[in-house]
Design a protein around this motif. Structure first.
Motif, PDB file in Angstrom:
ATOM      1  N   MET A  77      31.163  42.703 161.343  1.00 15.76           N
ATOM      2  CA  MET A  77      31.979  43.572 162.186  1.00 15.76           C
ATOM      3  C   MET A  77      32.659  44.678 161.374  1.00 15.76           C
ATOM      4  O   MET A  77      32.794  45.806 161.826  1.00 15.76           O
ATOM      5  CB  MET A  77      33.040  42.732 162.907  1.00 15.76           C
ATOM      6  N   PHE A  78      33.086  44.341 160.142  1.00 11.29           N
ATOM      7  CA  PHE A  78      33.803  45.314 159.317  1.00 11.29           C
ATOM      8  C   PHE A  78      32.933  45.968 158.268  1.00 11.29           C
ATOM      9  O   PHE A  78      33.408  46.789 157.491  1.00 11.29           O
ATOM     10  CB  PHE A  78      35.015  44.637 158.648  1.00 11.29           C
ATOM     11  N   GLY A  79      31.681  45.602 158.204  1.00  6.09           N
ATOM     12  CA  GLY A  79      30.785  46.165 157.198  1.00  6.09           C
ATOM     13  C   GLY A  79      30.582  45.171 156.079  1.00  6.09           C
ATOM     14  O   GLY A  79      31.536  44.639 155.527  1.00  6.09           O
ATOM     15  N   VAL A  80      29.366  44.909 155.790  1.00 10.39           N
ATOM     16  CA  VAL A  80      29.018  43.926 154.767  1.00 10.39           C
ATOM     17  C   VAL A  80      29.397  44.469 153.401  1.00 10.39           C
ATOM     18  O   VAL A  80      29.424  45.673 153.165  1.00 10.39           O
ATOM     19  CB  VAL A  80      27.513  43.604 154.847  1.00 10.39           C
ATOM     20  N   SER A  81      29.688  43.568 152.467  1.00  7.52           N
ATOM     21  CA  SER A  81      30.202  43.954 151.160  1.00  7.52           C
ATOM     22  C   SER A  81      29.197  44.691 150.293  1.00  7.52           C
ATOM     23  O   SER A  81      29.533  45.122 149.208  1.00  7.52           O
ATOM     24  CB  SER A  81      30.676  42.708 150.411  1.00  7.52           C
ATOM     25  N   GLY A  82      27.973  44.841 150.757  1.00  2.00           N
ATOM     26  CA  GLY A  82      26.970  45.493 149.933  1.00  2.00           C
ATOM     27  C   GLY A  82      26.640  44.619 148.753  1.00  2.00           C
ATOM     28  O   GLY A  82      26.458  43.416 148.895  1.00  2.00           O
ATOM     29  N   ASP A  83      26.610  45.199 147.595  1.00  6.67           N
ATOM     30  CA  ASP A  83      26.262  44.446 146.392  1.00  6.67           C
ATOM     31  C   ASP A  83      27.489  43.948 145.634  1.00  6.67           C
ATOM     32  O   ASP A  83      27.351  43.493 144.505  1.00  6.67           O
ATOM     33  CB  ASP A  83      25.410  45.319 145.464  1.00  6.67           C
ATOM     34  N   TYR A  84      28.650  44.058 146.200  1.00  8.21           N
ATOM     35  CA  TYR A  84      29.857  43.640 145.494  1.00  8.21           C
ATOM     36  C   TYR A  84      30.050  42.123 145.625  1.00  8.21           C
ATOM     37  O   TYR A  84      29.821  41.535 146.666  1.00  8.21           O
ATOM     38  CB  TYR A  84      31.088  44.395 145.989  1.00  8.21           C
ATOM     39  N   ASP A  85      30.463  41.530 144.518  1.00 17.02           N
ATOM     40  CA  ASP A  85      30.624  40.081 144.454  1.00 17.02           C
ATOM     41  C   ASP A  85      32.086  39.658 144.453  1.00 17.02           C
ATOM     42  O   ASP A  85      32.374  38.469 144.514  1.00 17.02           O
ATOM     43  CB  ASP A  85      29.918  39.553 143.204  1.00 17.02           C
ATOM     44  N   GLY A  86      32.982  40.614 144.372  1.00 17.37           N
ATOM     45  CA  GLY A  86      34.396  40.298 144.383  1.00 17.37           C
ATOM     46  C   GLY A  86      35.237  41.543 144.261  1.00 17.37           C
ATOM     47  O   GLY A  86      34.735  42.645 144.022  1.00 17.37           O
ATOM     48  N   VAL A  87      36.532  41.339 144.438  1.00 17.12           N
ATOM     49  CA  VAL A  87      37.503  42.427 144.321  1.00 17.12           C
ATOM     50  C   VAL A  87      38.669  41.915 143.489  1.00 17.12           C
ATOM     51  O   VAL A  87      39.176  40.821 143.720  1.00 17.12           O
ATOM     52  CB  VAL A  87      38.009  42.874 145.712  1.00 17.12           C
ATOM     53  N   ALA A  88      39.069  42.712 142.513  1.00 16.92           N
ATOM     54  CA  ALA A  88      40.266  42.419 141.725  1.00 16.92           C
ATOM     55  C   ALA A  88      41.349  43.409 142.145  1.00 16.92           C
ATOM     56  O   ALA A  88      41.070  44.598 142.317  1.00 16.92           O
ATOM     57  CB  ALA A  88      39.987  42.549 140.235  1.00 16.92           C
ATOM     58  N   VAL A  89      42.557  42.899 142.332  1.00 21.19           N
ATOM     59  CA  VAL A  89      43.686  43.766 142.672  1.00 21.19           C
ATOM     60  C   VAL A  89      44.756  43.538 141.617  1.00 21.19           C
ATOM     61  O   VAL A  89      45.253  42.425 141.448  1.00 21.19           O
ATOM     62  CB  VAL A  89      44.233  43.471 144.079  1.00 21.19           C
ATOM     63  N   LEU A  90      45.076  44.595 140.902  1.00 23.24           N
ATOM     64  CA  LEU A  90      46.099  44.548 139.860  1.00 23.24           C
ATOM     65  C   LEU A  90      47.250  45.428 140.327  1.00 23.24           C
ATOM     66  O   LEU A  90      47.074  46.625 140.536  1.00 23.24           O
ATOM     67  CB  LEU A  90      45.553  45.062 138.529  1.00 23.24           C
ATOM     68  N   GLU A  91      48.404  44.822 140.515  1.00 25.68           N
ATOM     69  CA  GLU A  91      49.542  45.555 141.061  1.00 25.68           C
ATOM     70  C   GLU A  91      50.586  45.778 139.967  1.00 25.68           C
ATOM     71  O   GLU A  91      50.931  44.855 139.227  1.00 25.68           O
ATOM     72  CB  GLU A  91      50.142  44.780 142.230  1.00 25.68           C
ATOM     73  N   PHE A  92      51.069  47.019 139.902  1.00 26.54           N
ATOM     74  CA  PHE A  92      52.021  47.450 138.888  1.00 26.54           C
ATOM     75  C   PHE A  92      53.235  48.076 139.558  1.00 26.54           C
ATOM     76  O   PHE A  92      53.157  48.560 140.682  1.00 26.54           O
ATOM     77  CB  PHE A  92      51.379  48.486 137.958  1.00 26.54           C
ATOM     78  N   GLN A  93      54.337  48.126 138.839  1.00 25.31           N
ATOM     79  CA  GLN A  93      55.563  48.735 139.356  1.00 25.31           C
ATOM     80  C   GLN A  93      55.382  50.231 139.589  1.00 25.31           C
ATOM     81  O   GLN A  93      55.934  50.787 140.531  1.00 25.31           O
ATOM     82  CB  GLN A  93      56.720  48.495 138.368  1.00 25.31           C
ATOM     83  N   SER A  94      54.606  50.880 138.725  1.00 22.63           N
ATOM     84  CA  SER A  94      54.456  52.332 138.819  1.00 22.63           C
ATOM     85  C   SER A  94      53.165  52.755 138.120  1.00 22.63           C
ATOM     86  O   SER A  94      52.537  51.968 137.416  1.00 22.63           O
ATOM     87  CB  SER A  94      55.644  53.020 138.137  1.00 22.63           C
ATOM     88  N   MET A  95      52.820  54.000 138.311  1.00 26.82           N
ATOM     89  CA  MET A  95      51.668  54.571 137.618  1.00 26.82           C
ATOM     90  C   MET A  95      51.890  54.499 136.104  1.00 26.82           C
ATOM     91  O   MET A  95      50.965  54.198 135.344  1.00 26.82           O
ATOM     92  CB  MET A  95      51.468  56.019 138.062  1.00 26.82           C
ATOM     93  N   GLU A  96      53.113  54.747 135.697  1.00 29.36           N
ATOM     94  CA  GLU A  96      53.448  54.709 134.269  1.00 29.36           C
ATOM     95  C   GLU A  96      53.195  53.325 133.664  1.00 29.36           C
ATOM     96  O   GLU A  96      52.603  53.211 132.588  1.00 29.36           O
ATOM     97  CB  GLU A  96      54.911  55.114 134.061  1.00 29.36           C
ATOM     98  N   THR A  97      53.623  52.273 134.357  1.00 27.68           N
ATOM     99  CA  THR A  97      53.406  50.925 133.805  1.00 27.68           C
ATOM    100  C   THR A  97      51.920  50.563 133.819  1.00 27.68           C
ATOM    101  O   THR A  97      51.454  49.850 132.936  1.00 27.68           O
ATOM    102  CB  THR A  97      54.227  49.844 134.539  1.00 27.68           C
ATOM    103  N   MET A  98      51.159  51.064 134.799  1.00 25.02           N
ATOM    104  CA  MET A  98      49.719  50.823 134.799  1.00 25.02           C
ATOM    105  C   MET A  98      49.077  51.484 133.583  1.00 25.02           C
ATOM    106  O   MET A  98      48.263  50.870 132.883  1.00 25.02           O
ATOM    107  CB  MET A  98      49.079  51.342 136.082  1.00 25.02           C
ATOM    108  N   LEU A  99      49.460  52.712 133.313  1.00 28.90           N
ATOM    109  CA  LEU A  99      48.916  53.417 132.145  1.00 28.90           C
ATOM    110  C   LEU A  99      49.308  52.716 130.851  1.00 28.90           C
ATOM    111  O   LEU A  99      48.499  52.608 129.921  1.00 28.90           O
ATOM    112  CB  LEU A  99      49.388  54.869 132.142  1.00 28.90           C
ATOM    113  N   GLN A 100      50.525  52.219 130.779  1.00 32.86           N
ATOM    114  CA  GLN A 100      50.959  51.481 129.593  1.00 32.86           C
ATOM    115  C   GLN A 100      50.127  50.210 129.411  1.00 32.86           C
ATOM    116  O   GLN A 100      49.706  49.888 128.298  1.00 32.86           O
ATOM    117  CB  GLN A 100      52.443  51.120 129.700  1.00 32.86           C
ATOM    118  N   ALA A 101      49.884  49.505 130.508  1.00 34.01           N
ATOM    119  CA  ALA A 101      49.119  48.253 130.431  1.00 34.01           C
ATOM    120  C   ALA A 101      47.730  48.489 129.867  1.00 34.01           C
ATOM    121  O   ALA A 101      47.285  47.792 128.939  1.00 34.01           O
ATOM    122  CB  ALA A 101      49.025  47.610 131.817  1.00 34.01           C
ATOM    123  N   PHE A 102      47.029  49.486 130.408  1.00 36.72           N
ATOM    124  CA  PHE A 102      45.665  49.740 129.957  1.00 36.72           C
ATOM    125  C   PHE A 102      45.622  50.450 128.612  1.00 36.72           C
ATOM    126  O   PHE A 102      44.572  50.517 127.982  1.00 36.72           O
ATOM    127  CB  PHE A 102      44.873  50.491 131.017  1.00 36.72           C
TER     128      PHE A 102
END
Length: 135
Positions: A77-102
Motif C-alpha cells: 500500500m505504501f510502496g515496497v522497500s525496493g532493494d533496501y534491507d533496513g533503515v538507520a536513524v541517527l538523531e542529533f541535537q543539532s547539525m553542528e553536533t552531527m558534524l562533530q560526530a562524523f
C-alpha cells in the motif's frame, strides 16, 4: 511557537529544540544473506556505536530498522522497500553536533571501517531531516 502546515491546515506547536536526524536507507553487501546482514548489523555494528563514546556522546538516539516484510499488503500500500534491507536513524541535537560526530577520528577508525563488511556503500540513500514526534 512554530506554525506548521499539515493535512488539516495550520496548527501551532510550542517551540522546543528541534533535533536533526540522519535517515539512511541501507542495502546489504552483495553476497551477504539477509540473516547474516541483520546479525552483523545488530551484533557487531551496534556495539561499535554503543562502545565508541567519542561518537555516541553526540547522539540523542540511534535506531536500526531491519526489514521485516517486503510482501505484506501494508508494504504494498505504501510502496515496497525496493532493494533496501533496513533503515538507520541517527538523531542529533543539532547539525553542528552531527558534524562533530562524523568528524571524530574514532568514528572513521572504528565505526566507518566496519560498514563495508555488511553495507553496500555505493547504493544507499540518505537524507537529513528535522523530526517531529507526533505521537
Amino acid at each position: 511557537q512554530q506554525r506548521h502546515e499539515g493535512l488539516s491546515g495550520a496548527c501551532y506547536i510550542r517551540s522546543w529544540r528541534m533535533s536533526i536526524a540522519l535517515v539512511v536507507c541501507i542495502r546489504k553487501r552483495a553476497g551477504l544473506s539477509t540473516q547474516d546482514f541483520s546479525r552483523h548489523w545488530r551484533e557487531k555494528h551496534a556495539p561499535l556505536i554503543r562502545n565508541c563514546p567519542e561518537f555516541s556522546r553526540h547522539l540523542l538516539r540511534y535506531t536500526q530498522h531491519h526489514l521485516a516484510d517486503r510482501v505484506s499488503p501494508i508494504a504494498q500500500m505504501f510502496g515496497v522497500s525496493g532493494d533496501y534491507d533496513g533503515v538507520a536513524v541517527l538523531e542529533f541535537q543539532s547539525m553542528e553536533t552531527m558534524l562533530q560526530a562524523f568528524g571524530e577520528p574514532a568514528y572513521r577508525e572504528q565505526i566507518r571501517r566496519d560498514e563495508p563488511n555488511f553495507v553496500d556503500l555505493e547504493h544507499g540513500l540518505c537524507f537529513i531531516t528535522e523530526p517531529l514526534h507526533v505521537v
